[in-house]
Design a protein around this motif. Structure first.
Motif, PDB file in Angstrom:
ATOM      1  N   TRP A  43       0.809  -1.216   0.000  1.00 26.30           N
ATOM      2  CA  TRP A  43       0.000   0.000   0.000  1.00 26.30           C
ATOM      3  C   TRP A  43       0.841   1.264   0.000  1.00 26.30           C
ATOM      4  O   TRP A  43       0.433   2.288  -0.535  1.00 26.30           O
ATOM      5  CB  TRP A  43      -0.962   0.021   1.187  1.00 26.30           C
ATOM      6  N   ASN A  47       0.276   5.143  -2.135  1.00 28.82           N
ATOM      7  CA  ASN A  47      -0.009   6.471  -1.590  1.00 28.82           C
ATOM      8  C   ASN A  47       0.405   7.568  -2.559  1.00 28.82           C
ATOM      9  O   ASN A  47      -0.194   8.639  -2.583  1.00 28.82           O
ATOM     10  CB  ASN A  47       0.698   6.662  -0.249  1.00 28.82           C
ATOM     11  N   LYS A  48       1.425   7.302  -3.373  1.00 28.75           N
ATOM     12  CA  LYS A  48       1.895   8.302  -4.336  1.00 28.75           C
ATOM     13  C   LYS A  48       0.858   8.606  -5.410  1.00 28.75           C
ATOM     14  O   LYS A  48       0.824   9.697  -5.944  1.00 28.75           O
ATOM     15  CB  LYS A  48       3.182   7.820  -5.003  1.00 28.75           C
ATOM     16  N   SER A  50      -2.564   7.900  -4.955  1.00 31.57           N
ATOM     17  CA  SER A  50      -3.914   7.877  -4.394  1.00 31.57           C
ATOM     18  C   SER A  50      -4.730   9.128  -4.717  1.00 31.57           C
ATOM     19  O   SER A  50      -5.918   9.033  -5.021  1.00 31.57           O
ATOM     20  CB  SER A  50      -3.878   7.648  -2.887  1.00 31.57           C
TER      21      SER A  50
END
Length: 82
Positions: A43, A47-48, A50
């Motif tokens: 995950w 995040n980069k 999202s």
């Protein structure tokens, strides 16, 4: 796949000692030596993307997530043995 009554090795250390025998992956027949945390490690790179993926249609979002997962798998594959 982890059963609902098992805890990944990373999180198990935060539990009380009596929980170890009941929830440890070490006592699942055929489980081998896995940490049970693979999804959480995957995950962080997501995040980069999202914020961008959040505004996409469901189909496009799935395509982008699949592409990033394939890229992650490819990098692991070509890095084996180094």
């Amino acid at each position: 796949m982890l059963g609902s009554d098992k805890v990944g090795k990373f999180h198990l250390s935060a539990h009380k000692p009596p929980c170890f025998a009941r929830f440890s992956l070490n006592f699942i027949e055929g489980a081998g030596q896995v940490d049970g945390e693979i999804m959480e490690t995957l995950w962080a790179p997501f995040n980069k993307i999202s914020l961008t993926a959040r505004s996409m249609s469901p189909y496009h979002r799935q395509e982008i997530l699949d592409d990033h997962m394939r890229d992650s798998n490819w990098k692991k594959l070509v890095g084996i043995g180094e």
